[in-house]
Design a protein around this motif. Sequence first.
Motif, PDB file in Angstrom:
ATOM      1  N   GLN A  38     -35.831 -58.723 -27.055  1.00  0.00           N
ATOM      2  CA  GLN A  38     -35.153 -59.057 -25.808  1.00  0.00           C
ATOM      3  C   GLN A  38     -33.724 -58.549 -25.844  1.00  0.00           C
ATOM      4  O   GLN A  38     -32.956 -58.901 -26.736  1.00  0.00           O
ATOM      5  N   PHE A  91     -32.363 -59.082 -30.010  1.00  0.00           N
ATOM      6  CA  PHE A  91     -32.853 -60.437 -30.239  1.00  0.00           C
ATOM      7  C   PHE A  91     -34.370 -60.345 -30.371  1.00  0.00           C
ATOM      8  O   PHE A  91     -35.049 -59.870 -29.463  1.00  0.00           O
ATOM      9  N   ILE A  93     -38.006 -62.262 -31.079  1.00  0.00           N
ATOM     10  CA  ILE A  93     -38.625 -63.581 -30.944  1.00  0.00           C
ATOM     11  C   ILE A  93     -40.107 -63.482 -31.264  1.00  0.00           C
ATOM     12  O   ILE A  93     -40.776 -62.542 -30.820  1.00  0.00           O
ATOM     13  N   PHE A 106     -42.949 -70.596 -28.878  1.00  0.00           N
ATOM     14  CA  PHE A 106     -42.023 -69.596 -29.365  1.00  0.00           C
ATOM     15  C   PHE A 106     -41.193 -70.098 -30.530  1.00  0.00           C
ATOM     16  O   PHE A 106     -40.879 -71.291 -30.639  1.00  0.00           O
ATOM     17  N   GLY A 107     -40.802 -69.163 -31.388  1.00  0.00           N
ATOM     18  CA  GLY A 107     -39.768 -69.439 -32.364  1.00  0.00           C
ATOM     19  C   GLY A 107     -38.404 -69.423 -31.697  1.00  0.00           C
ATOM     20  O   GLY A 107     -38.286 -69.116 -30.501  1.00  0.00           O
ATOM     21  N   SER A 108     -37.389 -69.732 -32.472  1.00  0.00           N
ATOM     22  CA  SER A 108     -36.037 -69.835 -31.923  1.00  0.00           C
ATOM     23  C   SER A 108     -35.322 -68.495 -31.823  1.00  0.00           C
ATOM     24  O   SER A 108     -34.238 -68.408 -31.260  1.00  0.00           O
ATOM     25  N   GLY A 109     -35.945 -67.451 -32.362  1.00  0.00           N
ATOM     26  CA  GLY A 109     -35.360 -66.123 -32.209  1.00  0.00           C
ATOM     27  C   GLY A 109     -34.464 -65.721 -33.371  1.00  0.00           C
ATOM     28  O   GLY A 109     -33.915 -66.571 -34.083  1.00  0.00           O
ATOM     29  N   GLN A 111     -31.272 -62.987 -34.084  1.00  0.00           N
ATOM     30  CA  GLN A 111     -30.331 -61.990 -33.579  1.00  0.00           C
ATOM     31  C   GLN A 111     -30.033 -61.012 -34.704  1.00  0.00           C
ATOM     32  O   GLN A 111     -29.462 -61.391 -35.722  1.00  0.00           O
TER      33      GLN A 111
ATOM     34  N   GLN B  38     -35.498 -70.890 -20.937  1.00  0.00           N
ATOM     35  CA  GLN B  38     -34.818 -70.193 -22.025  1.00  0.00           C
ATOM     36  C   GLN B  38     -33.311 -70.265 -21.827  1.00  0.00           C
ATOM     37  O   GLN B  38     -32.777 -69.786 -20.823  1.00  0.00           O
ATOM     38  N   ARG B  41     -29.719 -66.810 -25.867  1.00  0.00           N
ATOM     39  CA  ARG B  41     -29.858 -66.576 -27.313  1.00  0.00           C
ATOM     40  C   ARG B  41     -30.712 -67.640 -28.000  1.00  0.00           C
ATOM     41  O   ARG B  41     -30.490 -67.982 -29.168  1.00  0.00           O
ATOM     42  N   LYS B  42     -31.680 -68.179 -27.270  1.00  0.00           N
ATOM     43  CA  LYS B  42     -32.642 -69.114 -27.840  1.00  0.00           C
ATOM     44  C   LYS B  42     -34.048 -68.675 -27.470  1.00  0.00           C
ATOM     45  O   LYS B  42     -34.245 -67.924 -26.513  1.00  0.00           O
ATOM     46  N   GLY B  43     -35.035 -69.128 -28.241  1.00  0.00           N
ATOM     47  CA  GLY B  43     -36.408 -68.851 -27.883  1.00  0.00           C
ATOM     48  C   GLY B  43     -36.834 -69.672 -26.670  1.00  0.00           C
ATOM     49  O   GLY B  43     -36.318 -70.765 -26.445  1.00  0.00           O
ATOM     50  N   PRO B  44     -37.748 -69.165 -25.852  1.00  0.00           N
ATOM     51  CA  PRO B  44     -38.227 -69.938 -24.698  1.00  0.00           C
ATOM     52  C   PRO B  44     -38.907 -71.232 -25.125  1.00  0.00           C
ATOM     53  O   PRO B  44     -39.609 -71.277 -26.123  1.00  0.00           O
TER      54      PRO B  44
END
Lengths: 115, 111
Positions: A38, A91, A93, A106-109, A111, B38, B41-44
């Motif tokens: 993303q 980013f 995810i 989803f995971g938290s992502g 960066q 969302q 800068r966080k996951g959905p």
Amino acid sequence: GAVVSQHPSRVICKSGTSVKIECRSLDFQATTMFWYRQFPKQSLMLMATSNEGSKATYEQGVEKDKFLINHASLTLSTLTVTSAHPEDSSFYICSAIDSPNEKLFFGSGTQLSVL
Amino acid sequence: QKEVEQDPGPLSVPEGAIVSLNCTYSNSAFQYFMWYRQYSRKGPELLMYTYSSGNKEDGRFTAQVDKSSKYISLFIRDSQPSDSATYLCAIYSGGYQKVTFGIGTKLQVIP
């Protein structure tokens, strides 16, 4: 709801190094996981579908040798960005399907910043 | 034609307002309908999930699906500043197929 854990949340690396991102389903088994990328203010872009015990399926335009995906168990998938370059900064995810319920979590992502 | 169409907004509403977010889809094979929130800068985060036409309510959130029109909605009652985020609709045919997302609607709730 089900929990998907993603680590690390942030990584800064030098150009040319490889970075591994882990995605774990904590309270369910995930036969299928997805990896997304993303960019700022843009929607999710599917990179690949990860299936336990088999090769990942990559979306058109995604370099499979650059983005290595391993789904070795029903609870863990990893994405390795090989020889990272600044243009790989983004980013990332992961997500996993809780298949009996057909829900996607989803995971938290992560960066990634490549210097 | 995109598989899922969603207005990107931005949508700005005063605190306490009712918010209506919508998506249309083209493939009648889709069976599962989800809404995600969302933050930057966080996951959905999964908000609502449904697989049948009609309404489903959870607290201040109501998801509505009209399969005959291929139209899904998310309503947020008594909107709060903490609801300010991007809302993604997602549609899935099941069977380990990929999930298709809308582009996301950015919502801002003004105190």
